[in-house]
Design an enzyme around this catalytic site. Structure first.
Site, PDB file in Angstrom:
ATOM      1  N   ASP A 210       0.859  -1.176   0.000  1.00  0.00           N
ATOM      2  CA  ASP A 210       0.000   0.000   0.000  1.00  0.00           C
ATOM      3  C   ASP A 210       0.903   1.236   0.000  1.00  0.00           C
ATOM      4  O   ASP A 210       2.091   1.152   0.294  1.00  0.00           O
ATOM      5  CB  ASP A 210      -0.894  -0.029   1.239  1.00  0.00           C
ATOM      6  N   LYS A 211       0.330   2.383  -0.329  1.00  0.00           N
ATOM      7  CA  LYS A 211       1.119   3.618  -0.347  1.00  0.00           C
ATOM      8  C   LYS A 211       0.858   4.470   0.879  1.00  0.00           C
ATOM      9  O   LYS A 211       1.741   4.728   1.688  1.00  0.00           O
ATOM     10  CB  LYS A 211       0.825   4.432  -1.609  1.00  0.00           C
TER      11      LYS A 211
ATOM     12  N   PHE B 118     -14.857  17.488  -5.112  1.00  0.00           N
ATOM     13  CA  PHE B 118     -13.823  16.768  -5.869  1.00  0.00           C
ATOM     14  C   PHE B 118     -14.294  15.342  -6.161  1.00  0.00           C
ATOM     15  O   PHE B 118     -14.863  14.676  -5.308  1.00  0.00           O
ATOM     16  CB  PHE B 118     -12.528  16.720  -5.059  1.00  0.00           C
TER      17      PHE B 118
ATOM     18  N   LYS C 146      -7.335  -5.015  -5.070  1.00  0.00           N
ATOM     19  CA  LYS C 146      -5.993  -5.308  -4.572  1.00  0.00           C
ATOM     20  C   LYS C 146      -5.802  -6.811  -4.389  1.00  0.00           C
ATOM     21  O   LYS C 146      -4.782  -7.385  -4.792  1.00  0.00           O
ATOM     22  CB  LYS C 146      -5.747  -4.581  -3.256  1.00  0.00           C
TER      23      LYS C 146
END
Length: 1371
Positions: A436-437, A820, A1051
């Site tokens: 993961d980031k 957004f 994922k």
């Protein structure tokens, strides 16, 4: 928190009101929480829960249905489960899993056979080891599952407040039913998926964090459904029915509606903005009420979590292969022994008359007896103790990892945790690491670094800006119009919420924040002239301070910011001094108060008094040589200190008073122009009072010092003042005062920003708002959508005076927020300024904002784009900022279209985006921002080391591709010179095939060049569904892969796809949030980080730790050690059992294949349990071929073990050959001695048969233990002691056993004692052991002595794999 049925025309929410208006308490404590809703309001309850399904849509009655609830009973509808077993299923399921192992199943069969037939050895020799192995393994797995059960119960049994039958009840979370009204308080986790119905927020909003869902710790905003009827809470159960789609895995979509009850019959649409998902946490909202729609395992979080699967190490595959080979060998040996026996029975035994007549017939029963007897006799060829030793080695090795201090994080007090010790050796087999980031590679902490304003690049310097190419620092007082507009846009264009107290009493907390640290009072931070330092060469602009109006000049210097005067001086004395001195007309004084500039007018009281600052005009005429001391009464003298100011000569007698004739005339007062001119001045008090050795106007000229009682403050003019005036080494006192005020203001701004506790939907927004505050534009929060921006310059303007008590604050009315989205890649706000002008401010990705700018912006766009490219090369996250003016008619038309789009049940998203696009056009580009996402400590070193170790790293993140790319470049995941190939917005299989073929050509024709693949979630969906194998095969060839905008389930699908590869890659996944759980559970090795986003990843992982940087040591050191140690253990077990059973095999040739055992049953039972178990267990925990430092410095050594190379056939066959050699030497040496001269004993008699078996087992035990010592690299005293102890254990147990007269298997009574008392036996044993181990020693020593390279008899598998990859390339 109380909910009041009072209409809010802005958002359909409910306002919080105080007790005076409604007569009930505004807040409640924990003791009152049980009945606070019931006591506050009249609640009515419609019982139960009803869920029905119509065309895959669920109908849930708000409040539930009592009849359905009675039918279902007290079911645990909201229970989650991560365990594998239950009390009922544990025994059969665990037994089934264990007997899948070949050795366990084999010994189970052997035990049954030995009980059925006339076994040549005791059945206990098979039964006892089997029971021991099964019991130890079952206990270990049962304990691990029990830990998971306890973890589940922490969640399932957590208290939750629901409203049932008009009563607020605390129940366990597992008993929530669909339709229940659930009360969630601030900072609490949401127990199930809820539709938001009420919020204490005045505008019907609810702020949450979804770190456990998507890994993002930033704040998100949900709202109560638009136009929800204004029912009181006691009527809420009559609201109607929620109809929604069946639960799906998509976290970001929800389709549903509320069918209102009653005569209205209206339908209100529901979207994901109205749903609180399980795993999210309520923030900045005191309390909300929601209706449960999805519960338990049907929640979106659980649907994105894979069921716990049984993970097995890849080493077990090799162990099973070896077992199959040994089993085939066993069958061959048994069959051969049986055939030889039949031959002997038919052709040899009839000729031996002393054996009696041969049997008349041969039945099937006799066949089974003979064949199975050999099978039982040789069953120890299969090492059953291998599995239990492996389990012990893994378990103890797991403790060693947990005890590793370098895997312990002292800052968080978190130690390494092993949840699944079965996978220890898999840490040394990892080929591909999925990471993961957010929160894993980065800290998710954004820091504003640079910006581009009107085509000019600036660097952020905390409270100033520095233009590129210039050393000048610019503060807010000297901002140009473009700079003001840019940072005003950043302070407005956001959805940041103030979590702290933004009211005026906040400042009181700030002022006292420094008084208490860790529960004790400490000295507050003091700003004095000696503390003032210049931040740049131009920070003091020499424009001259307006001294004409000294009363308006705010002197902010204080020796104590808390307002206390120096010891011995009271405020009354200072006032008296001020009045008297001012009356003389020669000196002017000004009393000031240390007021926080962030306070409003009404609160600007004199909270802290400063010491008086005495100033005089630079052109005064000295009317007298001395100002006489002030006369005071005795009472006042006792309570305070008398002060006076006098002129003292700066001659050789500094304390001598000047006469009127010797006074020099006043000289012009000039200022220094250099920061160097401001030294740190220390004033040393003297017994006679304050002395000054510098001329008037020099640094320190106006410093006052606390005196002893009765002392005076002496101020002198120098005889040598001409030289002092000629030198530029001084500063004017007002400048120093202003700098001290700047120091104080900067400190207080930081304190206020910390107290406000900004919470944002994006970390970038928070960083930008905090940067604006540090520059002087402090966002104080919003009140009914009115944004308050307070202007507090951290640096005072030297060119004009400043005053106390004036607050400069801007107000903007926020009219609409254009949210957004991942498609729009931007957000906008429409605001109205104080002049009534409407503006739209837009902030977003430059690739989406630039096309929206007006045509006349091409020049600034070109320059800004060049700056953005520079920022990106530095790994910074960039955003473009633009604005334009909006007309009243345009705004009204826009709102009408927005309302129409929101009312539509179909294509709502497309209609809104179309409406937004009409407003976001012809913008004026203001500039761009560059924000750094702080990386985890040593993350770049960790990733580079893992890549050198041959591990390919795939980053799977839910973040946008631009952000992820910047992080990947800055952390070393993607090499800077790598070819980057993007697959974005792919919508069909044909497009995907074109991309993949193009990428394949890049890899093939760019031989030697590194290639990185970047793909988004939409394109990945096409790849996984349409071309999974082709995508997998090509992506694996890339140096690095970056997958963005992925859901948790995607994922896990990516990991699952790689696991299906024919190359049998070993995968590992590391993450820190609940959104990573599926990926972690799907990988061969799951790694969880105990980070800021909860503990679900750490709980579900196989290994968990505190920092990403620990991964380097975990994999390169512990992974390497566990792999080599387990390989050593496995090969040694097969070796020692082949030696053990090889003696039995050879013995059968000299017994007419009678299935007679050469060993006593004691030796068969204890050989694997006591005689040879402890040394191999010890060395398998401590063996080190390389030191820890070497493994960390040379990551390439990790490649030696990838693919379980130490368990390849070449090593297995090598150990087998050694076993055969040792068997031959041991047996035939002993056989030769007994057949040549059986008189070995001191008593002069031939040795009996039992002595033959005892001598053989003795030599076997000594040889196999010393062989282990010879093969070990890491020798210690404890290890040598275990070897000697094992040999001694054999001697002791045999002595004890042979002194007992038991005629069970063989008559060994007193046989071994006779051997021990015979000197020839000892000599023979030594010679035989040396003969066995001498070739082993020579083979190990010669390559080292001659420095010969290691050669393999097998082809290089790495080259073969590369050749296959090249041949499989799609051209």
């Amino acid at each position: 928190m109380n909910f009041v049925g009072r209409h809010d025309h802005l958002a359909g929410g409910y306002r919080r009101v105080n007790t005076a208006t409604y007569g009930f308490p505004l807040f409640h404590n924990s003791d009152e929480s049980k009945n606070f809703v019931k006591d506050s309001l009249s609640w009515k309850w419609h019982k139960g829960s009803r869920v029905s399904t119509i065309n895959d849509w669920l109908q849930i009655k708000i409040g539930g249905d009592e009849e359905v609830k009675k039918k279902k009973g007290n079911q645990q509808l909201n229970r989650i489960k991560s365990t594998k077993y239950t009390i009922i299923t544990f025994l059969p399921q665990n037994m089934l899993e264990q007997f899948r192992r070949i050795a366990n199943f084999y010994f189970l069969v052997m035990t049954i056979i030995s009980l059925v037939i006339d076994s040549p050895v005791s059945p206990l020799t098979s039964l006892l080891p089997l029971v021991f192995v099964i019991a130890v393994t079952a206990a270990k797995q049962g304990y691990e599952d029990f830990l998971r059960y306890r973890t589940d119960n922490v969640v399932n049994r957590s208290p939750v407040t629901v409203i049932r039958n008009g009563v607020e009840t605390n129940i366990q979370s597992q008993y929530i039913c669909p339709g229940d009204l659930v009360v969630i308080e601030r900072d609490c986790d949401v127990p199930c998926d809820l539709v938001l119905l009420r919020s204490t927020d005045p505008h019907g909003k609810c702020f949450i964090t979804t770190a456990n869902l998507d890994g993002e710790s930033n704040l998100k905003t949900l709202t109560v459904p638009r136009d929800l009827p204004m029912l009181d809470i006691n009527e809420l159960h009559k609201l109607g029915v929620i109809e929604c789609e069946s639960p799906k895995t998509d976290l970001y979509s929800f389709n549903g509606k509320i069918e209102l009850a009653g005569g209205e019959g209206r339908i209100l649409p529901l979207s994901s903005d109205n749903v609180l998902l399980r795993g999210s946490r309520v923030k900045n909202t005191e309390c909300v009420i929601g209706c449960a729609v999805y519960t338990g395992m049907t929640t979106k979080l659980q649907l994105n979590s894979r069921l716990t699967r049984n993970k097995t190490a890849s080493s077990e595959t090799y162990v099973n292969r070896f077992l199959v080979v040994i089993l085939l060998m066993l069958i061959v040996i048994v069959t051969m022994m049986y055939l030889f026996k039949r031959y002997e029975e038919i052709y040899v035994i009839p000729k031996l008359a002393y054996l009696g007549p041969a049997a008349d017939g041969y039945s099937v029963r006799q066949f089974l007896q003979d064949y199975l007897s050999f099978l039982i006799l040789f069953n120890y060829l299969i090492p059953i103790s291998l599995y239990v030793t492996i389990e012990l080695q893994r378990g103890i090795g797991g403790f060693f990892m947990e005890w590793d201090l370098q895997l312990y994080d002292e800052a968080t007090d978190e130690q390494f945790i092993v949840n699944t010790s079965n996978l220890n050796e898999e840490l040394g087999q990892i080929n591909i690491l999925f990471s993961d980031k957010t929160g894993t590679l980065t800290k998710n902490e954004m820091i504003f670094q640079q910006c581009s304003i009107n085509g000019r690049k600036y660097t952020y310097k905390k409270t100033r800006l520095q233009e590129d190419g210039s050393s000048a620092l610019i503060d807010i007082n000297h901002f140009s119009k473009d700079q003001k507009n840019f940072f005003q846009a950043l302070a407005i264009c956001h959805t940041v919420q103030v979590a702290g107290d933004s009211n005026e009493n906040t400042t009181e907390e700030v002022e006292t924040a420094n008084k208490a640290v860790n529960g004790r009072n400490v000295a507050p931070k003091v700003y004095s002239i000696s503390n003032i330092t210049e931040e740049s060469n131009n920070s003091s602009r020499q424009s001259g301070v307006n001294l004409e109006n000294t009363n308006s000049l705010e002197t902010s210097l204080c020796n104590n910011p808390n307002g206390t005067t120096p010891d011995g001086i009271s405020s009354n004395d200072i006032t008296n001094i001020s009045n008297n001195v001012t009356s003389n007309g020669s000196v002017a004084t000004h009393m000031t108060s240390d007021i926080n500039p962030l306070l409003d007018e009404v609160n600007k009281i004199e909270k802290r008094k400063r010491p008086v600052i005495v100033k005089r005009s630079p052109n005064f005429t000295r009317a007298s040589s001395r100002i006489h001391p002030i006369s005071t009464g005795s009472t006042q003298y006792e309570n305070s200190m008398e002060c006076s100011i006098e002129m003292v000569s700066r001659s050789t007698e500094p304390n001598m008073l000047l006469s009127p004739e010797s006074r020099p005339s006043s000289l012009p007062f000039t200022r220094s122009t250099s920061a160097i001119d401001l030294p740190d001045v220390a004033v040393v008090p003297s017994p006679t009072g304050h002395k000054r050795s510098q001329s008037y106007g020099a640094p320190g000229a106006y410093l006052s010092q606390t005196l002893q009682r009765g002392g005076v403050v002496l101020r002198t003019a120098s005889n040598t003042s001409r030289e002092s005036y000629a030198a530029p080494n001084f500063q004017r006192q007002p400048t120093l005062l202003i700098r001290a005020e700047s120091q104080r203001r900067k400190h207080e701004i930081e304190q206020v920003v910390h107290t406000l506790d900004y919470q944002a939907s994006s970390p970038d927004e928070k960083a930008l708002v905090e940067a604006c505050a540090n520059l002087g534009l402090v966002y104080m929060g919003d009140d009914d959508e009115v944004l308050r921006i307070r202007i507090v310059p951290p640096h005072m303007d030297y060119s004009r005076p400043f005053s106390v008590g004036k607050v400069n604050e801007m107000h903007f009315s926020r009219l609409h927020v254009l949210e957004f989205t991942s498609d729009r890649k931007r957000m906008s706000v429409i605001v109205k300024d104080e002049n009534g002008t409407k503006w739209i401010y837009t902030k977003g990705a430059e690739s989406y904002v630039f096309p929206l700018c007006a045509n006349n912006q091409s020049n600034i766009i070109t320059r800004t784009d060049a700056h953005i490219s520079d920022f990106a090369r530095q790994g910074l996250r960039t955003l473009a900022v633009a604005r334009r003016r909006v007309g009243d008619e345009e705004y009204r038309s826009f709102m009408d279209e927005v309302n129409d789009a929101n009312s539509s049940l179909e294509n709502r998203k497309e209609l809104l985006e179309r409406t937004y696009a009409k407003m976001e056009c012809n913008l004026e580009l203001l500039g761009s921002t560059a924000v750094e996402d702080a990386l985890q400590d040593d993350v770049a070193d960790t990733l580079i080391s893992l890549q050198k170790a041959g591990i390919k790293i795939w980053v799977l993140t839910g973040d946008k591709i631009e952000t992820a790319l910047n992080i990947a470049l800055s952390c070393g995941h993607i090499p800077p010179d790598a070819i980057k190939y993007f697959i974005i917005d792919c919508r069909s299989k044909e497009d995907m095939l074109v991309h993949l073929n193009a990428l394949d050509r890049e890899i093939v024709f760019g031989i030697g060049a590194q290639c990185a693949l970047l793909i988004d979630g939409k394109s990945l969906t096409i790849a996984l569904n349409e071309t999974p194998e082709m995508f997998r095969d090509i992506a694996i060839k890339c140096t690095a892969v970056l997958c963005c905008r992925l859901s948790p389930l995607q994922k896990s699908e990516v990991v699952s796809l790689i696991r299906t590869s024919k190359e049998n890659y070993t995968t590992a996944a590391v993450g820190d949030g609940a959104n990573d759980v599926s990926m972690i559970q799907e990988a061969h090795v799951g790694l969880g980080i105990m980070g800021k986003e909860g503990r679900q990843a750490a709980r579900c992982a196989d290994f968990s730790f505190a920092k990403f940087s620990m991964l380097k040591r975990l994999i390169l050191v512990h992974g390497h050690y566990h792999t080599t140690r387990l390989s050593f253990l496995v090969l040694y077990f097969f070796y020692k059992n082949i030696v053990f059973m090889g003696i039995m095999f050879l013995f059968q040739f000299y017994t007419l294949f009678s299935s007679q055992s050469v060993y006593d049953s004691l030796f068969l039972t204890l050989y694997n349990v006591i005689y040879t178990s402890l040394p191999i267990l010890f060395i398998s925990l401590t063996e080190k071929k390389f030191s820890e430092e070497t493994l960390l410095k040379q990551p390439e050594l990790y490649k030696k073990n990838i693919g379980n190379k130490d368990l390849h056939w070449e090593y297995f066959i090598g150990w087998i050959l050694f076993a055969v050699y040792h068997t031959l030497i041991t047996y035939f040496f002993t056989y030769y001695i007994f057949t040549t001269n059986p008189v070995l004993l001191n008593i002069g008699q031939p040795a009996e048969f039992s002595c033959f078996g005892a001598l053989l087992i003795e030599i076997v035990v000594v040889v196999v233990n010393l062989k282990l010592l010879l093969e070990s690299k890491y020798l210690s005293f404890w290890y040598i002691a275990t070897i000697l102890g094992s040999i001694a254990a054999f001697i002791v147990t045999t002595i004890v056993y042979n002194v007992i007269d038991l005629d069970f298997d063989t008559d060994i009574y007193w046989a071994y004692n006779k051997l021990l008392s015979s000197l020839p036996v000892w000599l023979f044993t030594i010679i035989t052991v040396i003969s066995c181990l001498l070739p082993d020693y020579v083979i190990k020593v010669i390559p080292k002595v001659l420095n010969l390279p290691k050669r393999s008899f097998y082809p290089n598998t790495g080259r073969l794999m590369m050749r296959r990859n090249v041949q499989s390339t799609h051209l």
